[in-house]
Design an enzyme around this catalytic site. Structure first.
Site, mmCIF file in Angstrom:
data_model
loop_
_atom_site.group_PDB
_atom_site.id
_atom_site.type_symbol
_atom_site.label_atom_id
_atom_site.label_comp_id
_atom_site.label_asym_id
_atom_site.label_seq_id
_atom_site.Cartn_x
_atom_site.Cartn_y
_atom_site.Cartn_z
ATOM 1 N N HIS A 297 64.853 21.752 3.457
ATOM 2 C CA HIS A 297 64.913 20.522 4.255
ATOM 3 C C HIS A 297 64.824 20.823 5.741
ATOM 4 O O HIS A 297 65.073 21.944 6.164
ATOM 5 C CB HIS A 297 66.226 19.781 3.979
ATOM 6 C CG HIS A 297 67.416 20.587 4.383
ATOM 7 N ND1 HIS A 297 67.893 21.625 3.621
ATOM 8 C CD2 HIS A 297 68.195 20.543 5.494
ATOM 9 C CE1 HIS A 297 68.928 22.182 4.236
ATOM 10 N NE2 HIS A 297 69.132 21.546 5.386
ATOM 11 N N HIS B 188 63.118 23.130 12.001
ATOM 12 C CA HIS B 188 62.906 24.298 11.146
ATOM 13 C C HIS B 188 63.354 24.019 9.722
ATOM 14 O O HIS B 188 64.080 23.056 9.473
ATOM 15 C CB HIS B 188 63.689 25.502 11.693
ATOM 16 C CG HIS B 188 65.171 25.346 11.542
ATOM 17 N ND1 HIS B 188 65.919 24.559 12.398
ATOM 18 C CD2 HIS B 188 66.038 25.845 10.620
ATOM 19 C CE1 HIS B 188 67.199 24.594 12.007
ATOM 20 N NE2 HIS B 188 67.292 25.355 10.933
#
Length: 173
Positions: free
Chosen positions: A35, A116
């Site tokens: 995620h 990220h």
């Protein structure tokens, strides 16, 4: 009080690819799928979550689907031995992130926003050097269209599960 967070999940093929690394190097592999965090974990009661869900619906309605560019392996070292896939900080992504740091949302931003997807964390120094060295040689490039984000909550066993999904650009509420 329950612990919540807000994240974008990449599409299933990209998750599968990322999980091929995570299952070896990320102790959180079993707790949450790959995620991109939009809102770090925060605690809230039912009333606060009800208000935030309304706010999240407005944010989703005002957001058009956009592309995520995931294009290199990077690291948060020397702060932590975390290795991640860098997500290009597009205007749409930054706008979405910033909307979740104001208003009714708790102010809990611990770090600057670095979009990220974590692939390895909590590694020993030697492990980190080996893994980062080999991961850097891989040509990792993904493009994904994002059309939703998820409000998640943490269960007693530490796993995260979806509380509600918010699809972009839906009819106005």
């Amino acid at each position: 009080m329950t612990k919540y967070g807000i994240a974008i999940f990449p599409s299933k093929p990209i998750q599968d690819d990322i999980n091929s690394y995570r299952k070896r190097y990320d102790p959180h592999y079993a707790l949450i799928p790959p995620h991109l965090t939009l809102k770090e974990a925060f605690e809230a009661d039912d009333e606060t979550i009800y208000e935030l869900v309304t706010e999240l619906k407005h944010i989703a309605n005002d957001t058009e689907p956009f592309k995520l560019q995931i294009n290199k392996v990077s690291t948060f070292a020397p702060v932590t031995n975390t290795i991640y896939l860098k997500v290009e900080p597009t205007k749409q992504l930054i706008d979405l992130f910033e909307k979740m740091q104001t208003g009714k949302f708790p102010e809990n931003m611990e770090y600057n926003f670095v979009p990220h997807i974590t692939i390895a964390q909590k590694l020993s120094h030697d492990e980190y050097s080996d893994v980062f060295g080999s991961m850097q040689m891989k040509d990792i490039q993904f493009e994904d269209t994002v059309d939703r984000f998820q409000l998640l909550y943490q269960l007693d066993n530490g796993t995260w599960t979806v509380y509600e999904s918010f699809v972009f650009g839906k009819e106005k509420v």
